[in-house]
Motif scaffolding. Sequence first.
Motif, PDB file in Angstrom:
ATOM      1  N   SER A 126      -8.242  18.899  26.864  1.00  0.00           N
ATOM      2  CA  SER A 126      -9.459  20.008  26.635  1.00  0.00           C
ATOM      3  C   SER A 126     -10.213  20.205  27.646  1.00  0.00           C
ATOM      4  O   SER A 126      -9.950  19.640  28.746  1.00  0.00           O
ATOM      5  CB  SER A 126     -10.365  19.490  25.566  1.00  0.00           C
ATOM      6  N   ILE A 127     -11.122  21.276  27.797  1.00  0.00           N
ATOM      7  CA  ILE A 127     -12.085  21.745  29.077  1.00  0.00           C
ATOM      8  C   ILE A 127     -13.111  20.588  29.150  1.00  0.00           C
ATOM      9  O   ILE A 127     -13.339  20.220  30.148  1.00  0.00           O
ATOM     10  CB  ILE A 127     -13.026  23.209  28.616  1.00  0.00           C
ATOM     11  N   ARG A 128     -13.428  19.908  27.898  1.00  0.00           N
ATOM     12  CA  ARG A 128     -14.382  19.034  28.043  1.00  0.00           C
ATOM     13  C   ARG A 128     -13.909  17.647  28.708  1.00  0.00           C
ATOM     14  O   ARG A 128     -14.549  17.113  29.533  1.00  0.00           O
ATOM     15  CB  ARG A 128     -15.179  18.492  26.490  1.00  0.00           C
ATOM     16  N   GLU A 129     -12.475  17.177  28.505  1.00  0.00           N
ATOM     17  CA  GLU A 129     -11.777  16.029  29.145  1.00  0.00           C
ATOM     18  C   GLU A 129     -11.773  16.504  30.500  1.00  0.00           C
ATOM     19  O   GLU A 129     -11.694  15.725  31.428  1.00  0.00           O
ATOM     20  CB  GLU A 129     -10.840  15.878  28.383  1.00  0.00           C
ATOM     21  N   MET A 130     -11.375  17.744  30.724  1.00  0.00           N
ATOM     22  CA  MET A 130     -11.193  18.069  32.200  1.00  0.00           C
ATOM     23  C   MET A 130     -12.382  17.789  33.087  1.00  0.00           C
ATOM     24  O   MET A 130     -12.183  17.381  34.251  1.00  0.00           O
ATOM     25  CB  MET A 130     -10.625  19.664  32.460  1.00  0.00           C
ATOM     26  N   ALA A 131     -13.423  18.314  32.503  1.00  0.00           N
ATOM     27  CA  ALA A 131     -14.918  17.908  33.070  1.00  0.00           C
ATOM     28  C   ALA A 131     -15.121  16.672  33.477  1.00  0.00           C
ATOM     29  O   ALA A 131     -15.664  16.129  34.324  1.00  0.00           O
ATOM     30  CB  ALA A 131     -15.839  18.658  32.146  1.00  0.00           C
ATOM     31  N   ARG A 132     -15.015  15.698  32.447  1.00  0.00           N
ATOM     32  CA  ARG A 132     -15.242  14.324  32.519  1.00  0.00           C
ATOM     33  C   ARG A 132     -14.273  13.553  33.236  1.00  0.00           C
ATOM     34  O   ARG A 132     -14.652  12.666  33.912  1.00  0.00           O
ATOM     35  CB  ARG A 132     -15.192  13.749  31.197  1.00  0.00           C
TER      36      ARG A 132
END
Length: 484
Positions: A126-132
């Motif tokens: 997910s985009i959220r996981e990519m950011a983190r």
Amino acid sequence: MTRETQPPPPAPTDPYPESRRTLHDFTVWMGQAAGEKQLFVQGPEHPLQHFQGDAVQHGPLKVLQCPLSSHNAKVLREILPNLKPQPLGLATSAGFGDRLGVATPGHVQALQAVGGRIRPIFAQQSIREMARTGRTPQQVLDDATWGAFQAGWTGTLGADADHLKTPEDIDRCAAAGFTFFTLDPSGHVDNAAGRDSAAVLQEKLGQLPWAALDTSETDLQRRYRALRLDLGHRTLTLDEEAITRAAVKYLPAVQQIQALFQHLQGKNIPFELEISVDEGDAPTTPAEHVFLASELKRLGVSWVSLAPRFIGSFEKGVDYIGDVDLLNLEMQDHALIARRLGPYKLSLHSGSDKFSIYPIAMHHTQGLVHLKTAGTSYLEALRVVAVTAPDLFTEMLEVAKQHFEEDRASYHISGKLDRVPVQPGNLPALLDHFDTRQVLHVTFGTLLQQFREPLMQLMEQHETLHLQGLREHFIRHLAPFAGA
């Protein structure tokens, strides 16, 4: 494109013999050089000129030695087209989230062990996981390419840009080569609609985007009051109140999905769509499923899988929480609806470690199912840390506990800090403990910011142990879905 033939036996010194692929005029394989994984290419000048690397002597052969770069991954996908993501259709499928970018060989080994008809999505984040995790869509896709190549995967595969909410995020993932786009309209789902008073419902009804959806309240009532959907064991109908509540709950999400779908269509790329309404505290009833799917079809949206919000809890890293008998009855209805109105697959989000309900899902969907996993692979990496570097694991757990309350905010979990063992005697066993798993699961971003380098070094030093653990762990996940 060159034609593939039977490869010669791998050289005894090659650490990844499964990777060796020979086409009619050249051979590619993964090996080690100066302690790093490298791509080796041997053959005539024409295929070699597309790769970036250095000519070296490898035993009796002169070969091109290439870094595992994004450019070389792209060229590899061109010459081995099975490594290039493509839509997978209605086949039983599984998504393998990989927060570190090193788990794919273990996923491949598990798939090879269970055989069957499961089609994989190795690149899923997910985009959220990519950011983190500090990764880009291109890095996620390239890491999966190298991992699948290393392990000798020769089947088809997909790539899932997970939980997308904006056109900009779609663009980034499409540019990288993703082919499976999971749309998450959760911010447009009104989870209070099921309990709102009649007065509140009427007020919300008047604010719905009727013109944009090319319908009206009157049209909705006429359309769905006449609906009779035969599910075999019962006929599903919607009364006026059910229609109203479903409209308030899901019509803004329908508008968002339609807009993102049309944006994807405009990119002129091969793709398939997953619709995710699993996040939120209000389960998707069978009647709401019918309403949502019917409205999307009316507006021309097509999809390959849909993730409803099931009853009970699909929490991160642990088994299903809830009444399995009730879920069994509900999943039967959802699976029948998916076949009647599609066919399309039911998608199990936060699907890792839900061992108690896999047979139920496979039985009712008859293989029209997509299993989505994510952080469970990361936890298997931490198991390697617990075994090989106990002091580092203890330090990581303490940092995770300090940041847990902050990091858990974007996750629906029930793990508690005060239930994490204070003085554990067996560190690897903590990776089987409910609360510890969830504490470590949701704090991955914080831990990677502080411990990425030693963690990745351990994964490199203990690759065999890591991949063996992944293989065993994912055989348990995949075996229930691998039947004919």
